[in-house]
Design an enzyme around this catalytic site. Structure first.
Site, PDB file in Angstrom:
ATOM      1  N   LYS A   1       1.847  11.238  17.723  1.00 40.80           N
ATOM      2  CA  LYS A   1       2.665  12.254  17.062  1.00 40.80           C
ATOM      3  C   LYS A   1       2.265  12.368  15.598  1.00 40.80           C
ATOM      4  CE  LYS A   1       5.962  13.077  20.319  1.00 40.80           C
ATOM      5  NZ  LYS A   1       6.445  14.391  20.765  1.00 40.80           N
TER       6      LYS A   1
ATOM      7  N   SER B   1       2.666  15.386  12.116  1.00 39.25           N
ATOM      8  CA  SER B   1       3.023  16.715  11.621  1.00 39.25           C
ATOM      9  C   SER B   1       1.815  17.638  11.628  1.00 39.25           C
ATOM     10  CB  SER B   1       3.603  16.610  10.205  1.00 39.25           C
ATOM     11  OG  SER B   1       4.760  15.796  10.193  1.00 39.25           O
ATOM     12  N   ARG B   2       0.624  17.074  11.444  1.00 38.06           N
ATOM     13  CA  ARG B   2      -0.589  17.892  11.397  1.00 38.06           C
ATOM     14  C   ARG B   2      -1.032  18.379  12.777  1.00 38.06           C
ATOM     15  NH1 ARG B   2      -1.716  14.321   6.836  1.00 38.06           N
ATOM     16  NH2 ARG B   2      -2.115  15.593   4.977  1.00 38.06           N
TER      17      ARG B   2
ATOM     18  N   GLY C   1       8.195  10.774  16.100  1.00 46.00           N
ATOM     19  CA  GLY C   1       7.768   9.583  15.381  1.00 46.00           C
ATOM     20  C   GLY C   1       8.713   9.261  14.238  1.00 46.00           C
ATOM     21  N   HIS C   2       9.047  10.284  13.458  1.00 44.52           N
ATOM     22  CA  HIS C   2      10.026  10.087  12.385  1.00 44.52           C
ATOM     23  C   HIS C   2      11.387   9.682  12.963  1.00 44.52           C
ATOM     24  CE1 HIS C   2       7.211  13.091  10.451  1.00 44.52           C
ATOM     25  NE2 HIS C   2       7.221  12.134   9.550  1.00 44.52           N
TER      26      HIS C   2
ATOM     27  N   LYS D   1       1.250   4.171  12.787  1.00 41.96           N
ATOM     28  CA  LYS D   1       0.120   5.100  12.887  1.00 41.96           C
ATOM     29  C   LYS D   1      -0.652   5.137  11.571  1.00 41.96           C
ATOM     30  CE  LYS D   1       0.539   9.653  12.848  1.00 41.96           C
ATOM     31  NZ  LYS D   1      -0.465  10.154  11.858  1.00 41.96           N
ATOM     32  N   ASP D   2       0.085   5.076  10.471  1.00 40.06           N
ATOM     33  CA  ASP D   2      -0.535   4.967   9.148  1.00 40.06           C
ATOM     34  C   ASP D   2      -0.639   3.486   8.800  1.00 40.06           C
ATOM     35  OD1 ASP D   2      -0.741   7.840   8.345  1.00 40.06           O
ATOM     36  OD2 ASP D   2       1.414   7.743   8.662  1.00 40.06           O
TER      37      ASP D   2
ATOM     38  N   GLN E   1      -1.567   2.487   5.201  1.00 39.02           N
ATOM     39  CA  GLN E   1      -0.435   2.733   4.310  1.00 39.02           C
ATOM     40  C   GLN E   1       0.603   1.626   4.435  1.00 39.02           C
ATOM     41  OE1 GLN E   1       1.799   6.674   3.503  1.00 39.02           O
ATOM     42  NE2 GLN E   1       2.902   5.772   5.217  1.00 39.02           N
TER      43      GLN E   1
END
EC number: 6.3.2.1
Length: 281
Positions: A184, A186-187, A36-37, A149-150, A153
């Site tokens: 995707k 990180s968590r 994703g990043h 996804k955020d 934000q």
């Protein structure tokens, strides 16, 4: 590729680039980078002369019972990914560099932070907006890239940049998913094998809601019920929120008449995951 830890050093590099009239694409992250990043970095690489990735686990956006202390960190792996995608500079400051003294100044975006994660994580977006304001001032990017996804934000940051006249273009990039549909994150690293399997319920529930919308359903309560019913069939899933909101104002809607955001937050075991989609009539 440079890895820089201090504001002084990164500003010297930025000044040189600005003197050469080079455009700067910026990808803010908390590290533990994934595909994703990478998609954000690739977009930034396509559109700018230089690309900066910040890696900073920001303490002021975590609540007292959240996962700041255990948030996954792996600078070696992150550096490898950044090098692969031709990042020019990683800015990886220590907490003491970003917050050398107790911070008294904070940035809030009202209204847009009342629902969704803003309601469930008090102070979260204040922390996000404050650290991004600092990064925007330090790095002076041309464009900054955020994942959809955020979604909340992204909306909050766009409004903050508009309201405060930052000379920065905010770019939203599509959600990147695993082959089986899990967004995707990180968590995802927190999930054990069974939890990883159970986490698929997020995307499955959203797909059922999307099918209903595409079939003509316009009552948001009915859409919410479809998602809740699906999620409740998964024993490891605990709903944090299921919300249908206007995609611009992020305020709840009863009748679906324009563009909406369907957003969910669900605990799988102890891990909080989010997912969403937008739908336009």
């Amino acid at each position: 590729m440079n890895i820089v830890n201090t504001i002084k050093d990164v500003k010297l590099i930025i000044k040189k680039w600005k003197d050469e009239n080079l455009s700067i694409g910026y990808v803010p992250t908390m590290g533990y980078l994934h595909e994703g990043h990478a998609s954000l970095i690739k977009k930034a690489r396509e559109e700018n002369d230089k690309v900066i990735v910040s890696i900073f686990v920001n303490p002021i956006q975590f609540g007292p019972k959240e996962d700041y202390s255990i948030y996954p960190r792996d600078l070696v792996k992150d550096s490898s990914l950044c090098e692969k995608f031709e990042v020019d500079l990683i800015f990886n400051p220590e907490t003491s560099e970003m917050y050398p003294n107790k911070i008294y100044s904070h940035v809030n975006v009202d209204i847009l932070t009342q629902n969704l994660c803003g309601e469930k994580r008090p102070g979260h977006f204040q922390g996000v907006c404050t650290v991004l304001t600092k990064f925007f001032n330090i790095l002076n990017p041309t464009k900054a890239y955020f994942g959809e996804k955020d979604a909340q934000q992204l909306a909050v940051v766009k409004k903050m940049v508009e309201d405060l006249n930052f000379p920065i273009e905010i770019i939203g990039c599509p959600i990147i998913r695993e082959e089986d549909g899990l967004a995707k994150s990180s968590r995802n690293a927190y999930l054990n094998k069974q939890e990883r399997k159970s986490a698929l319920i997020l995307n499955k529930s959203l797909k059922e809601a999307l099918n209903a919308l595409e079939s003509g359903e316009k009552n948001s309560n009915n859409i919410r019920d479809i998602i809740v019913s699906k999620l409740n069939k998964e024993p490891l899933a605990k709903i944090d929120y299921v919300s249908i909101v206007d995609s611009i104002t992020l305020q709840s809607v009863e009748k679906i008449q324009s563009s909406i955001l369907v957003a969910i937050a669900v605990y799988i075991g102890k891990t909080r995951l989010i997912d969403n989609f937008t739908f336009k009539l």
